[in-house]
Scaffold this active site. Structure first.
Site, short mmCIF file in Angstrom:
data_model
loop_
_atom_site.label_atom_id
_atom_site.label_comp_id
_atom_site.label_asym_id
_atom_site.label_seq_id
_atom_site.Cartn_x
_atom_site.Cartn_y
_atom_site.Cartn_z
N GLU A 276 45.43 51.44 47.04
CA GLU A 276 44.80 51.39 48.35
C GLU A 276 45.30 52.51 49.26
O GLU A 276 44.61 52.93 50.18
CB GLU A 276 45.04 50.02 49.00
CG GLU A 276 43.77 49.36 49.49
CD GLU A 276 43.95 47.95 50.04
OE1 GLU A 276 45.04 47.59 50.50
OE2 GLU A 276 42.97 47.20 50.02
N HIS A 297 49.86 44.18 21.79
CA HIS A 297 48.92 43.60 20.82
C HIS A 297 47.48 43.67 21.32
O HIS A 297 46.60 43.02 20.77
CB HIS A 297 49.32 42.16 20.51
CG HIS A 297 50.67 42.07 19.87
ND1 HIS A 297 50.88 41.88 18.52
CD2 HIS A 297 51.91 42.20 20.41
CE1 HIS A 297 52.17 41.87 18.26
NE2 HIS A 297 52.83 42.07 19.39
N LYS A 412 32.41 44.64 51.60
CA LYS A 412 32.37 43.55 52.59
C LYS A 412 31.04 43.58 53.35
O LYS A 412 30.41 42.55 53.56
CB LYS A 412 33.52 43.69 53.59
CG LYS A 412 34.88 43.35 53.01
CD LYS A 412 35.91 43.34 54.12
CE LYS A 412 37.31 43.30 53.58
NZ LYS A 412 38.31 43.63 54.57
O1 PA5 Z 1 46.92 46.37 52.70
C1 PA5 Z 1 46.04 45.92 53.40
O2 PA5 Z 1 45.91 46.24 54.60
C2 PA5 Z 1 45.07 44.88 52.86
O3 PA5 Z 1 45.27 44.65 51.53
C3 PA5 Z 1 45.21 43.57 53.63
O4 PA5 Z 1 46.53 43.12 53.53
C4 PA5 Z 1 44.25 42.51 53.11
O5 PA5 Z 1 42.94 42.96 53.16
C5 PA5 Z 1 44.37 41.23 53.93
O6 PA5 Z 1 44.11 41.47 55.27
P1 PA5 Z 1 44.47 40.43 56.40
O7 PA5 Z 1 45.95 40.29 56.47
O8 PA5 Z 1 43.90 41.01 57.65
O9 PA5 Z 1 43.82 39.11 56.03
#
Ligand code: PA5
Length: 424
Positions: A276, A297, A412
């Site tokens: 990410e 495996h 989303k």
């Molecule tokens: O690293 C990030 O910002 C994302 O993975 C968020 O942690 C994830 O989308 C969850 O978001 P939130 O804490 O707003 O529910």
């Protein structure tokens, strides 16, 4: 704490070529001027963390341990992976003692959700709902269902006392809900993004409830920070430079390897952190993972002989949490007596050494090895900080903002349109 062994990399990285770039990047982190600097709060967090909240976390954890038998940690992505990775790494997959920690809110799976709710019917459970935005759909749906079950079981007043929310200090739906219902709340600081938040209340409350010493965790992170902020020879910078070098030499995927299933979630945490943070502008190594020997495996064949697109990064822990001896059998029908009296850790280690040699010497797959003597809580804190800082440096080397995730919004938007969410 952890030692980076580059002897099996099959490539020689000229670190001096990176010196000026790393120097500028490091200054950008230290002075909080780098790209996405609104989200550099994690860099000094091991010394700057809120000590009052830390004390409240410990007190609340003690309260949960004394009053409940199960804690349902409800979150996704950065609000989920770190806590799970840490609890499994430190306590193993079947801890026998203490509050049981289970996870929900990381999926739309109807089956897992329904089974979890059924399982909780007879449990005296509390909820730690974690969401920075407070609007993440997976987490919000799971929380709504858990809350309903809890209210049906114990009534609204006791349910509200059993809900602990970790969220943004001011804004968002979860903060609003918490204020209205008087939940005990913890803060995810505005200048720390989800995947860099494991050392905040996001990770600390579930860990403390699980009986993990969060002072040790923070002390490990503090050491990693202290060792690295002014020392460009630190392994964390070397690791970032090696990743960059490999990416630019046509290795487009990094395969994280562990030898214990209890570390598989740490791989997941690494994958989210790097994937990410770096996967933007059509750039970045694709992080993936395996647990050996299980996956020898299955994917072992591809790694040994398939397309030469990846290098391996092994996290090898020398001392297991627990060990067991292979017994002797007089009949020896399974022909295993040559191993009788040997520990399973010994067999696992030979599997590691044999695989390393096969992949490197015959498969010509570059391997990096992080040698970890023992993965205790202090070391884990060290590792969390090590990889977060190294990841930021690695993304900066690609001229990428490590702290946003614009690509995640696309699915989303489509999903919300299909679901008929107002405004989409
Ligand atoms: O690293 C990030 O910002 C994302 O993975 C968020 O942690 C994830 O989308 C969850 O978001 P939130 O804490 O707003 O529910």
């Amino acid at each position: 704490m952890i030692k980076l062994n580059t002897n099996h990399l099959l490539n020689t990285v000229d670190f001096t070529k990176y010196h000026d770039a790393i120097n500028v990047i490091n200054e950008g982190i230290n002075k909080m001027t780098g790209l996405g600097n609104d989200y550099l709060g994690w860099a000094d967090w091991p010394i700057n963390y809120d000590k009052d909240e830390f004390a409240l976390i410990k007190k609340t954890a003690h309260h949960i341990q004394s009053n409940y038998d199960t804690l349902v940690v409800t979150g996704i992505g950065g609000s989920y992976l770190g806590a799970r990775a840490a609890i499994e790494a430190i306590k193993g997959l079947f801890p026998q003692k203490g509050v049981e920690i289970i996870f929900l809110g990381h999926t739309f799976s109807p089956t897992l959700t329904k089974q979890t709710l059924e399982y909780l019917k007879d449990k005296n459970f509390a909820i730690n709902v974690i969401s920075k935005s407070g609007t993440t759909t997976e987490t919000s749906i799971a929380f709504r269902l858990l809350k309903k079950l809890l209210i049906e079981k114990v009534g609204e007043k006791k349910a509200n006392q059993a809900i602990f929310a970790t969220t943004d200090p001011k804004g968002g739906a979860l903060r609003k809900l918490s204020n209205i219902n008087n939940y005990t709340t913890f803060t995810l600081p505005p200048n720390i993004g989800g995947r860099y938040s494991v050392l905040t209340a996001v990770g600390l409350l579930p860990l403390a409830v699980a009986g993990i010493n969060i002072d040790d965790l923070m002390a490990g992170a503090k050491l990693a920070r202290q060792e690295s902020i002014h020392n460009l020879n630190h392994d964390l910078y070397k690791y970032a430079m090696i990743r960059d070098y490999m990416y630019r030499h046509n290795y487009k995927s990094e395969l994280y390897v562990v030898y214990e299933p209890q570390y598989a979630m740490f791989n997941e945490w690494l994958k989210q952190l790097y994937g990410e943070s770096e996967g933007k502008d059509k750039k970045g190594l694709f992080p993936t993972s395996v647990t050996f020997s299980t996956d020898l495996h299955s994917l072992g064949q591809f790694i040994q002989d398939g397309s030469p697109i990846l290098f391996e990064t092994i996290l090898y822990v020398n001392e297991p949490l627990l060990d067991i001896e292979i017994p002797y059998e007089a009949e020896n029908l399974d022909e295993l007596n040559y191993l009788a009296g040997k520990k399973l850790s010994y067999v696992n280690k030979q599997a590691f050494l044999g695989t390393l040699s096969a992949h490197v010497n015959e498969g010509k797959v570059p391997n990096l090895v992080f040698e970890i003597e023992k993965l205790d809580t202090f070391t884990l804190g060290y590792m969390f900080y090590f990889f977060m800082r190294s990841c930021a440096v690695s993304a900066y080397l690609l001229e990428i903002n490590p702290f946003n995730q614009p690509g995640v919004e696309v699915y989303k938007k489509n999903m919300f349109q299909l679901l008929g969410k107002p405004g989409y």
